[in-house]
Design a protein around this motif. Structure first.
Motif, PDB file in Angstrom:
ATOM      1  N   LEU A 134      23.084  50.438  42.199  1.00 44.12           N
ATOM      2  CA  LEU A 134      23.938  51.565  41.854  1.00 44.12           C
ATOM      3  C   LEU A 134      24.099  52.528  43.024  1.00 44.12           C
ATOM      4  CD1 LEU A 134      22.863  52.296  38.191  1.00 44.12           C
ATOM      5  CD2 LEU A 134      24.986  51.238  39.001  1.00 44.12           C
ATOM      6  N   ARG A 135      23.046  52.715  43.809  1.00 45.23           N
ATOM      7  CA  ARG A 135      23.162  53.572  44.996  1.00 45.23           C
ATOM      8  C   ARG A 135      24.209  53.015  45.945  1.00 45.23           C
ATOM      9  NH1 ARG A 135      17.618  54.260  44.676  1.00 45.23           N
ATOM     10  NH2 ARG A 135      17.245  52.557  46.103  1.00 45.23           N
ATOM     11  N   TYR A 136      24.197  51.696  46.155  1.00 43.99           N
ATOM     12  CA  TYR A 136      25.188  51.075  47.032  1.00 43.99           C
ATOM     13  C   TYR A 136      26.576  51.155  46.422  1.00 43.99           C
ATOM     14  CZ  TYR A 136      21.362  49.136  49.778  1.00 43.99           C
ATOM     15  OH  TYR A 136      20.254  48.990  50.557  1.00 43.99           O
ATOM     16  N   LEU A 137      26.686  50.905  45.141  1.00 44.49           N
ATOM     17  CA  LEU A 137      27.987  50.936  44.476  1.00 44.49           C
ATOM     18  C   LEU A 137      28.585  52.336  44.515  1.00 44.49           C
ATOM     19  CD1 LEU A 137      30.099  49.346  42.930  1.00 44.49           C
ATOM     20  CD2 LEU A 137      28.856  49.849  40.830  1.00 44.49           C
ATOM     21  N   ASN A 138      27.777  53.351  44.309  1.00 43.41           N
ATOM     22  CA  ASN A 138      28.289  54.722  44.335  1.00 43.41           C
ATOM     23  C   ASN A 138      28.800  55.130  45.708  1.00 43.41           C
ATOM     24  OD1 ASN A 138      27.904  55.270  41.628  1.00 43.41           O
ATOM     25  ND2 ASN A 138      25.814  55.961  41.937  1.00 43.41           N
ATOM     26  N   ARG A 139      28.360  54.454  46.769  1.00 45.74           N
ATOM     27  CA  ARG A 139      28.794  54.771  48.134  1.00 45.74           C
ATOM     28  C   ARG A 139      29.813  53.770  48.671  1.00 45.74           C
ATOM     29  NH1 ARG A 139      22.777  55.692  50.367  1.00 45.74           N
ATOM     30  NH2 ARG A 139      22.325  57.601  49.234  1.00 45.74           N
ATOM     31  N   ALA A 140      30.149  52.777  47.881  1.00 46.63           N
ATOM     32  CA  ALA A 140      31.046  51.709  48.343  1.00 46.63           C
ATOM     33  C   ALA A 140      32.471  52.229  48.501  1.00 46.63           C
ATOM     34  CB  ALA A 140      31.016  50.557  47.348  1.00 46.63           C
ATOM     35  N   PRO A 141      33.238  51.606  49.396  1.00 48.83           N
ATOM     36  CA  PRO A 141      34.644  51.978  49.535  1.00 48.83           C
ATOM     37  C   PRO A 141      35.394  51.758  48.218  1.00 48.83           C
ATOM     38  CG  PRO A 141      33.957  50.528  51.315  1.00 48.83           C
ATOM     39  CD  PRO A 141      32.840  50.554  50.319  1.00 48.83           C
ATOM     40  N   VAL A 142      36.365  52.617  47.967  1.00 49.55           N
ATOM     41  CA  VAL A 142      37.070  52.602  46.690  1.00 49.55           C
ATOM     42  C   VAL A 142      37.787  51.274  46.449  1.00 49.55           C
ATOM     43  CG1 VAL A 142      39.161  53.703  47.564  1.00 49.55           C
ATOM     44  CG2 VAL A 142      38.526  53.996  45.188  1.00 49.55           C
ATOM     45  N   ASP A 143      38.289  50.626  47.505  1.00 45.16           N
ATOM     46  CA  ASP A 143      38.966  49.343  47.290  1.00 45.16           C
ATOM     47  C   ASP A 143      37.976  48.236  46.924  1.00 45.16           C
ATOM     48  OD1 ASP A 143      38.128  49.654  49.971  1.00 45.16           O
ATOM     49  OD2 ASP A 143      39.514  48.105  50.654  1.00 45.16           O
ATOM     50  N   LEU A 144      36.745  48.305  47.428  1.00 41.09           N
ATOM     51  CA  LEU A 144      35.721  47.343  47.027  1.00 41.09           C
ATOM     52  C   LEU A 144      35.340  47.558  45.565  1.00 41.09           C
ATOM     53  CD1 LEU A 144      33.626  45.142  47.476  1.00 41.09           C
ATOM     54  CD2 LEU A 144      32.094  46.910  48.390  1.00 41.09           C
TER      55      LEU A 144
END
Length: 80
Positions: A19-29
């Protein structure tokens, strides 16, 4: 990485890391993950819906700019 075999139950620490990675992921990803991915675990439906709505809104705001960029860069069909 979370395992995908039948009956796998991720530990809380694994979920927190993802979730930490997902919350910081680029919006298109995030958009592609929501569009093409499979939900493995959802413990808070309301939070999940809020996250998905916010992420999709951010993507749809950005999409015209991404399309324009892809046309200028020369990706076929406007997609990489």
């Amino acid at each position: 990485m979370l395992g995908l075999h039948h009956g796998y139950r991720p530990r809380r620490a694994e979920l927190a890391r993802v979730l930490r990675y997902l919350n910081r992921a680029p919006v298109d990803l995030i958009h592609r993950l929501l569009r093409d991915g499979v939900l493995l675990v959802e413990r808070d439906r309301e939070a999940g819906v809020r996250f998905e709505v916010n992420a999709r809104n951010e993507f749809f705001d950005l999409e015209p700019h991404l399309d324009r960029y892809r046309r200028v860069v020369g990706h076929p069909h406007g997609r990489p």
